[in-house]
Every structure is written in C-alpha cells, then in structure tokens.
Enzyme design. Sequence first.
Site, mmCIF file in Angstrom:
data_model
loop_
_atom_site.group_PDB
_atom_site.id
_atom_site.type_symbol
_atom_site.label_atom_id
_atom_site.label_comp_id
_atom_site.label_asym_id
_atom_site.label_seq_id
_atom_site.Cartn_x
_atom_site.Cartn_y
_atom_site.Cartn_z
ATOM 1 N N TYR A 146 0.847 -1.189 0.000
ATOM 2 C CA TYR A 146 0.000 0.000 0.000
ATOM 3 C C TYR A 146 0.883 1.240 0.000
ATOM 4 O O TYR A 146 1.840 1.319 0.775
ATOM 5 C CB TYR A 146 -0.890 0.005 1.243
ATOM 6 C CG TYR A 146 -1.808 1.207 1.341
ATOM 7 C CD1 TYR A 146 -2.840 1.401 0.420
ATOM 8 C CD2 TYR A 146 -1.647 2.147 2.353
ATOM 9 C CE1 TYR A 146 -3.680 2.498 0.512
ATOM 10 C CE2 TYR A 146 -2.502 3.248 2.454
ATOM 11 C CZ TYR A 146 -3.517 3.428 1.529
ATOM 12 O OH TYR A 146 -4.346 4.506 1.625
ATOM 13 N N ASP A 241 9.311 2.917 0.070
ATOM 14 C CA ASP A 241 8.252 3.564 0.839
ATOM 15 C C ASP A 241 8.429 3.200 2.316
ATOM 16 O O ASP A 241 8.156 2.074 2.731
ATOM 17 C CB ASP A 241 6.886 3.099 0.309
ATOM 18 C CG ASP A 241 5.718 3.791 1.023
ATOM 19 O OD1 ASP A 241 5.956 4.464 2.047
ATOM 20 O OD2 ASP A 241 4.572 3.642 0.546
ATOM 21 N N LYS A 278 3.611 9.221 8.950
ATOM 22 C CA LYS A 278 3.345 8.618 10.259
ATOM 23 C C LYS A 278 4.274 9.148 11.368
ATOM 24 O O LYS A 278 4.011 10.223 11.886
ATOM 25 C CB LYS A 278 3.328 7.098 10.125
ATOM 26 C CG LYS A 278 2.205 6.659 9.140
ATOM 27 C CD LYS A 278 1.903 5.189 9.131
ATOM 28 C CE LYS A 278 0.604 4.926 8.378
ATOM 29 N NZ LYS A 278 0.737 4.409 7.025
HETATM 30 C C1 LIG Z 1 0.105 4.795 5.697
HETATM 31 C C2 LIG Z 1 0.911 4.520 4.458
HETATM 32 C C3 LIG Z 1 0.861 5.375 3.338
HETATM 33 C C4 LIG Z 1 -0.130 6.514 3.232
HETATM 34 O O1 LIG Z 1 0.070 7.498 4.178
HETATM 35 P P1 LIG Z 1 -1.140 8.510 4.517
HETATM 36 O O2 LIG Z 1 -0.541 9.474 5.467
HETATM 37 O O3 LIG Z 1 -2.220 7.677 5.090
HETATM 38 O O4 LIG Z 1 -1.540 9.147 3.231
HETATM 39 C C5 LIG Z 1 1.721 5.135 2.292
HETATM 40 N N1 LIG Z 1 2.588 4.114 2.328
HETATM 41 C C6 LIG Z 1 2.664 3.265 3.379
HETATM 42 C C7 LIG Z 1 3.663 2.160 3.370
HETATM 43 C C8 LIG Z 1 1.814 3.434 4.468
HETATM 44 O O5 LIG Z 1 1.865 2.566 5.490
#
Ligand SMILES: *Cc1c(COP(=O)(O)O)cnc(C)c1O
Length: 445
Positions: A146, A241, A278
């Site tokens: 994701y 990511d 986060k």
């Molecule tokens: C939470 C998450 C996102 C998206 O971040 P948001 O602040 O919710 O837009 C993207 N990549 C990863 C791996 C995530 O865990």
Amino acid sequence: MTTHSPASAALFARALTVTPGGVNSPVRAFRSVGGTPRFMASGRGAWITDVDGKHYVDLVGSWGPMILGHSHPDVIAAVTDAVSRGLSFGTPGEGEVLLAEEIVRRVAPVEQVRLVSSGTEATMSAVRLARGFTKRTKVVKFAGCYHGHVDALLASAGSGVATLALPDSAGVPATTTADVIVVPYNDIAAVELAFSKYGDEIACVITEAAAANMGVVPPLPGFNKMLAEIAHRNGALLISDEVMTGFRLSRAGMYGLEAAGLDPVAQGWAPDLLTFGKVIGGGLPVGAFGGRADVMALLAPEGPVYQAGTLSGNPVATAAGLANLRGLNDTVYAHLNETANTVGRLVSDALYAAGVPNRLQRAGNLFSIFFTAEQVFNYDDAREQESFRYAAFFHSMLDAGIYLPPSAFEAWFVSAAHDDLALQQIADALPAAAAAAASATPARA
Ligand SMILES: *Cc1c(COP(=O)(O)O)cnc(C)c1O
C-alpha cells in the site's frame, strides 16, 4: 460482542448520516470485524479512552505516529509552544529546516528532503519525480503493498507475473493504472521478467521497505538490494516507501536495519528516493520524500517537476514531528523491539495453546499474526489465512480492553509507553480471545 458502548453507538449513528460509512478512513469502520467502531476521546501513554469512558491498551497507535505513547509531554510541549506563536504563515520557517536536517542526519541515502502533509502525497510526488527524472512512464509495484490512495498506485489486483494492472478502486481510470506493472512481493524473477518486457519504459520500482499493509511480510534477505540493482541496471529508480517503517524500526527505519547488517546480503546499496509519514508527524499531518540530491534537484522551483502544498512544512506539525524524532533513541528502540517480541510471542503462544494454527511475522518492532500454519511471503499467501478467526479474536480482546487493528491484514504497533501493566492486561485477555478464535466459524457466503 457483549460490550455496550452507547456513546460510541450514538456518535456512529450521527456520523453515518453526514459522512460516508460514518468514518474518514475506511478501516476505522470495523467492516472486516463487525460491530460498532469505538470513538476515542483521549489517550495517555499506552492507553486510550473512548467516549463511554472505557480504557484500552492501544496496539494501533494511530497506525504508527504515537511511537512514544499518547500525549507524550515533550511532544505536547513542542506543539503548545508552536501554537502560541501562530498556526501557519505560508512562508518558510525554522521548524521545517530543523525537521529536514533531522531526517537527513538519520537516513544516509537522503541528501535532500521535501515536506508534504501525508504519506499519500509523499509517494505520489516521488513517483512523479521518478518519472520526470527518467523521462519514462511505467511503474513496477508489488501486490499487497500500500502506498496511499494515489490513483496509479491503487492497482494491486491482477497479481499475475508482469500482467498489466487493473484498478482496485472505482473512479481510477484503466488508463491510469495501465502504466503500472503489479508483481508478487518477494519475487525477484517476476521483477526481472517485468524489466525484460518493459525495461526501457520503466521509471521506477516502488516497494514498501518491509511490507506491512497486508499484515507484516518482511522482505527476503537481499530483496531490497536486488530491486535497487535491477532498477539501476535498467536506468530506473528505486523508491523505498518507509511511510510506516521510517524512524519506527530504527533511527533510519528499515533501511537502517538492513544497512546495519541485520541483513548482511543487503549492505552497500541505497534506494534513490524514500518516502516518509506517520512517525515524522508525531500525530499531526506530515509526510516527506527525499533521496539523491541530483534527483531532488528536479523539483520546482529548482527544476521542472511541479510539487507544492499550502500547509507543507506547517510549523505546528513540524514541531510535533521533530519532538517525536528527538524522543527516539537507542533505549526506546530496544524497548520497542523487546515489547514487540513479548506481545507477539504471548499472542502466538496463546493461539497455539487453544489449537489455532498461526504465524507470527515481524519486521523489526512491527509484527502481525497470520491465522495460517504457513509462512507468508506475499499477498496471495496472506489471503490464504483463516481471517474469519480474527473477528472473534478482535472482539474478545476489545471487550477485555485491548484495542487491536480492526483487520487481520494490518500491522500491530507498540510504543515506548507499553509497560508491564499494559503487557499484563494483554496476557490476561489472551486465553479467552484465543478460545474465541478457535471456535470461530467462517461466515457463510
Ligand atoms: C500509511 C501509508 C501510506 C499513506 O500514508 P497517509 O498518510 O495515510 O496518506 C503510504 N505508504 C505506506 C507504506 C503506508 O503505510
């Protein structure tokens, strides 16, 4: 599901009339576990309290940001101080410089960084930048990874090897995801195949540094390094990511764990771009992307790749993020690792004791439990689990005052504030929850 939560139920009923599904982010609606979402009113340390006054040990931590625990005094003080000086100016400010310096100092491959307001913005911008830098269009992503709700990256269906992806969400045109090649996680041969077919059209590979949005599925030893090598051999970039893993798994996130030799095969390599979110917001909206200076130099106003944000680098948000990062030292990381290990073992052992096959999987201090006897390497494996057992397990734990992720496909999060009292409460709740999982039956289709 005997708990009565009248205040949550009343708020949820009102929310349903004015907000789709009653929530502002889908997983909060409890759809995959059933029941009424709990509306939280406050949090302190490892504990959160709902609007009915019930306390829970929190194993979600706002999906990661609350790594120091709720209402940490240093974070609250930093935010309060920033608020007293004004909320937003739309000009540069000192907080942005301090946060950027802190990120660059911690994560070696990040030479320059730009702040945004969410993880989604970070990955969206990083992909745009990779496309601008390589002057190519296609993106390789992994099924089950994701990267936020970026249109192009909502393609994770069609996980056949190197099949061109179909969108996962209505409203995403097939033309948008046509340029995204979805391959199975941990499958280097599939990545090689994608490059052998489309090599000179591929701008980047994007991967979670450790997959943690299909449950926790760590990369096989050397996997991330191989991705970098294959991308570079073909003139493409690697975007790692680290929105979830960044500053959580170590000072330098998953990259730090791999570069520190936890995975010796992975030494001597670096992603070209990394994305964050986060933890770097401390509970306020902050995201970031950064990496090689020559790539970052293409961003406006230096270069031709446009990217902007009214609230990017917001002084209150950056103050929260900086205080969060400053609170993360070796002692805290050691505590997080130990706590994750303890909780994971407790849960797995309790399930085994009740006769429930399960698999504890970890990436540093992120972990999750799969209801399957087999190791999970990718999204197809993850979906093989008996996820119907999770709803029963979840609700038994919730009744006992333990707040778990409301889905079998999410990571669990511990914090610096999880202490013996919190662990004891978890341990006490487990036998009944494991028994509930053992006697759960699949919902009829
Ligand atoms: C939470 C998450 C996102 C998206 O971040 P948001 O602040 O919710 O837009 C993207 N990549 C990863 C791996 C995530 O865990």
